[in-house]
Design a protein around this motif. Sequence first.
Motif, PDB file in Angstrom:
ATOM      1  N   ALA A   1      69.996  -5.220 -44.178  1.00 18.98           N
ATOM      2  CA  ALA A   1      69.417  -6.403 -43.460  1.00 18.98           C
ATOM      3  C   ALA A   1      69.294  -6.102 -42.165  1.00 18.98           C
ATOM      4  N   ALA A   2      67.874  -6.371 -41.426  1.00 18.23           N
ATOM      5  CA  ALA A   2      67.755  -6.230 -40.256  1.00 18.23           C
ATOM      6  C   ALA A   2      67.742  -7.358 -39.465  1.00 18.23           C
TER       7      ALA A   2
ATOM      8  N   ARG B   1      58.130   3.371 -46.710  1.00 21.11           N
ATOM      9  CA  ARG B   1      57.111   3.268 -45.736  1.00 21.11           C
ATOM     10  C   ARG B   1      56.683   1.819 -45.286  1.00 21.11           C
ATOM     11  N   SER B   2      56.218   1.662 -43.922  1.00 17.20           N
ATOM     12  CA  SER B   2      55.861   0.348 -43.331  1.00 17.20           C
ATOM     13  C   SER B   2      54.820  -0.187 -44.201  1.00 17.20           C
ATOM     14  N   ILE B   3      54.774  -1.455 -44.541  1.00 19.73           N
ATOM     15  CA  ILE B   3      53.763  -1.854 -44.983  1.00 19.73           C
ATOM     16  C   ILE B   3      52.673  -2.439 -44.100  1.00 19.73           C
TER      17      ILE B   3
ATOM     18  N   ASP C   1      61.874  -6.743 -49.379  1.00 15.12           N
ATOM     19  CA  ASP C   1      62.007  -8.222 -49.486  1.00 15.12           C
ATOM     20  C   ASP C   1      61.481  -8.918 -48.066  1.00 15.12           C
ATOM     21  N   ASN C   2      60.223  -8.750 -47.815  1.00 14.75           N
ATOM     22  CA  ASN C   2      59.756  -8.924 -46.328  1.00 14.75           C
ATOM     23  C   ASN C   2      60.287 -10.341 -45.931  1.00 14.75           C
ATOM     24  N   ALA C   3      60.260 -11.414 -46.621  1.00 10.03           N
ATOM     25  CA  ALA C   3      60.730 -12.916 -46.534  1.00 10.03           C
ATOM     26  C   ALA C   3      62.217 -12.782 -46.075  1.00 10.03           C
ATOM     27  N   LYS C   4      63.091 -11.959 -46.406  1.00  9.28           N
ATOM     28  CA  LYS C   4      64.401 -11.756 -46.421  1.00  9.28           C
ATOM     29  C   LYS C   4      64.624 -10.704 -45.104  1.00  9.28           C
ATOM     30  N   ASN C   5      63.559  -9.857 -44.718  1.00 11.89           N
ATOM     31  CA  ASN C   5      63.662  -8.612 -43.866  1.00 11.89           C
ATOM     32  C   ASN C   5      64.602  -7.707 -44.260  1.00 11.89           C
ATOM     33  N   THR C   6      64.708  -7.671 -45.627  1.00 12.27           N
ATOM     34  CA  THR C   6      65.776  -6.606 -45.975  1.00 12.27           C
ATOM     35  C   THR C   6      64.931  -5.473 -46.739  1.00 12.27           C
TER      36      THR C   6
END
Length: 131
Positions: free
Chosen positions: A23-24, A52-54, A76-81
């Motif tokens: 988690a970031a 890799r970065s999207i 999970d982009n929404a969770k920044n995880t």
Amino acid sequence: QVQLVESGGGLVQPGGSLRLSCAASGLTLDYYTVGWFRQAPGKEREGVSCIRSIRSSDGSTNYADSVKGRFTTSRDNAKNTVYLQMSSLKPEDAGTYYCAAVRGGGYTGSYYLTTGPYDYWGRGTQVTVSS
């Protein structure tokens, strides 16, 4: 302040599964390539997987040969995880698992399975594989 926090480690029997999370905070992982690394006592830290970065790249993944077909990394982009799903675990998979992040992701191949490119590191989570 950037923080990467790993979680999900623990004790699992050989053949079992675990899912690790990274988690970031302080950065948006969409713009970053994230790697998973592990380190066993007395051994060097080794790359396990990368995604890799999207935003700056194509979101593709690479895996160390030793984990191909058993481990999967996802976002999970929404969770920044970022996650590392580990299956069919073996005793040799044991160690401290770290996630790391670097902005961008333009290099192909195994570049992001090395420690050098990364700017940010978590403190690790312990994985023990034992019966």
